[in-house]
Design an enzyme around this catalytic site. Structure first.
Site, PDB file in Angstrom:
ATOM      1  N   LYS A  85       0.816  -1.217   0.000  1.00 17.82           N
ATOM      2  CA  LYS A  85       0.000   0.000   0.000  1.00 17.82           C
ATOM      3  C   LYS A  85       0.850   1.267   0.000  1.00 17.82           C
ATOM      4  O   LYS A  85       0.381   2.337  -0.395  1.00 17.82           O
ATOM      5  CB  LYS A  85      -0.923   0.013   1.215  1.00 17.82           C
ATOM      6  CG  LYS A  85      -1.998  -1.064   1.214  1.00 17.82           C
ATOM      7  CD  LYS A  85      -3.169  -0.685   0.343  1.00 17.82           C
ATOM      8  CE  LYS A  85      -4.328  -1.660   0.509  1.00 17.82           C
ATOM      9  NZ  LYS A  85      -5.523  -1.275  -0.239  1.00 17.82           N
ATOM     10  N   ASP A 134      -8.764  -0.228   6.502  1.00 19.13           N
ATOM     11  CA  ASP A 134      -8.687  -1.321   7.467  1.00 19.13           C
ATOM     12  C   ASP A 134      -7.288  -1.385   8.071  1.00 19.13           C
ATOM     13  O   ASP A 134      -7.013  -2.242   8.908  1.00 19.13           O
ATOM     14  CB  ASP A 134      -9.012  -2.655   6.789  1.00 19.13           C
ATOM     15  CG  ASP A 134     -10.493  -2.803   6.505  1.00 19.13           C
ATOM     16  OD1 ASP A 134     -11.282  -2.647   7.447  1.00 19.13           O
ATOM     17  OD2 ASP A 134     -10.859  -3.065   5.345  1.00 19.13           O
TER      18      ASP A 134
END
Length: 409
Positions: A85, A134
């Site tokens: 990410k 998340d």
């Protein structure tokens, strides 16, 4: 955490809309393109600490499940953030801030170095980026905000662990806990952004919000091209298994390989949790369909109930199938890698990061599924290990050792 109910049967949804002969055209390049990849690579490749992550050959594991090759792209150390990410959220923050500075100072070129050294700090310090997460995407956005000089407010669902919240806060972001699942955090972040004049940096897209998620997805293609370049000469995968929550990652992988290899691209399989299966349901329905229920899965990075519209625009023709796996399959795969039972040095991998590999193992163990996906003895499979121990305490509880102890074996 490790006491799981019996695993549900493996589920496979074949995508009736898959079109292996379809050319990668202008509509696809408007989402993911090698031209835009070049921009992302030039930028991300210049950041301090950039280095390609390793592509590990799991030879013994491949042999044990009866396939020819099995490659694992290990993202556990990417930029020290512990997940792929880092390539998406931070890159999108940079692109957004550069656009905003240019809008306020027309004709002035803005570089990443300008932002890092605070040349336009008077502008960027007044700006706030926000997102729902998340865990991993929010950490990347928070890191990008800290590096490039703006504020960050990160929304997390109630199920997000304390360890992941603290990892986000460590980069100076304010964390807001939403009493609901990930998709409710997405809506809350968007609503608060409108009310406060903030900028949403999300990895999921929806009607009226496409540009920033496109930048996030394009950042991911840096990882994909690294893997392509690291493959042995003259060898290409016959299959690629990629985990997907909202679909941004599998769409980025699918688009990059589709444009690069055309009709010679591999069989492309998206992997989801049985409890958060929006892409699986969408493949069956032939249109975006939301998951049902509480999205309760240990694979928290995949606990998303709705499909990104940009991702679906690529996956609806580019993916061949969707497989759902149980929590126990993911947990067992984490332990397998940590114990070195793949035939090499132990690998630290998180709950969501092992999903692609877990699906390969599950399919290989099921003769009917194996035949359905063509996982034959000559198969060469590429998977992406998208995270390491992003919550150290949870990782140690599952594996029985800390990440540091695993790596010291």
């Amino acid at each position: 955490m490790t006491d799981q109910p019996p695993a549900a049967p493996l589920r496979i949804a074949h995508n009736a809309m898959a079109d292996g002969s379809r050319a990668y055209g202008p509509s696809e390049r408007a989402i993911i393109s090698r031209a835009a990849f070049g921009d992302a690579m030039a930028e991300i490749g210049s950041w301090p600490g950039y280095a390609p992550t390793p592509l590990r050959s799991l030879k013994e594991l491949a042999s044990s499940i009866g396939i020819d090759r099995l490659w694992y792209k290990d993202e556990s150390q990417r930029f020290g953030l512990g997940s792929f990410k880092a390539l998406g959220g931070a890159y999108a923050v940079l692109r957004l801030l550069a656009r905003e500075v240019s809008a306020r100072a027309p004709g002035v070129p803005v570089t990443a170095l300008d932002l890092v050294v605070g040349k336009y700090g008077k502008i960027t310090r007044a700006l706030t980026v926000t997102t729902a997460t998340d865990g991993n995407h929010g950490r990347s956005v928070a890191w990008g905000a800290q590096v490039f000089g703006c504020n960050a407010v990160i929304y997390v669902p109630a199920a997000c662990s304390d360890g992941r919240r603290k990892a986000i806060e460590a980069y100076g972001a304010r964390v807001v806990v939403v009493d609901g699942v990930y998709d409710e955090a997405v809506r809350r972040a968007a609503a608060d952004a409108r009310a406060n004049g903030w900028f949403v940096v999300s990895d999921t897209s929806y009607s009226g919000y496409m540009d920033v998620p496109r930048d996030v997805m394009q950042g991911y293609t840096v990882m994909v091209e690294e893997a392509v370049q690291q493959l042995p000469a003259s060898e290409r995968p016959t299959h690629v298994f990629v985990q997907g929550g909202v679909g941004a990652l599998p769409a980025a992988v699918c688009g990059h390989l589709w444009e690069s290899w055309g009709r010679q691209r591999p069989t492309f399989v998206v992997v989801q949790s049985q409890a958060a299966d929006a892409i699986y349901r969408s493949a069956l329905a032939g249109r975006p369909v939301a998951a049902e229920g509480a999205l309760d899965t240990v694979m928290v990075g995949l606990a998303c109930g709705e499909v990104s519209l940009l991702a679906w625009a690529l996956l609806e023709r580019g993916m061949d199938a969707v497989v759902t796996i149980s929590d126990s399959a993911a947990l067992d795969t984490m332990r397998l890698l940590a114990q070195g039972r793949h035939g090499g040095r132990p690998i630290v991998a998180g709950e969501s990061g092992v999903a692609g590999l877990a699906a390969v193992l599950a399919v290989a163990a099921d003769p009917e599924a194996r035949t359905a996906l063509g996982l034959m003895p000559d198969a060469r499979v590429l998977v992406f290990g998208t995270e390491g121990a992003t919550d150290p305490d949870i990782y140690a509880h599952i594996v029985g050792r800390t990440a540091e102890q695993v790596l010291a074996l």
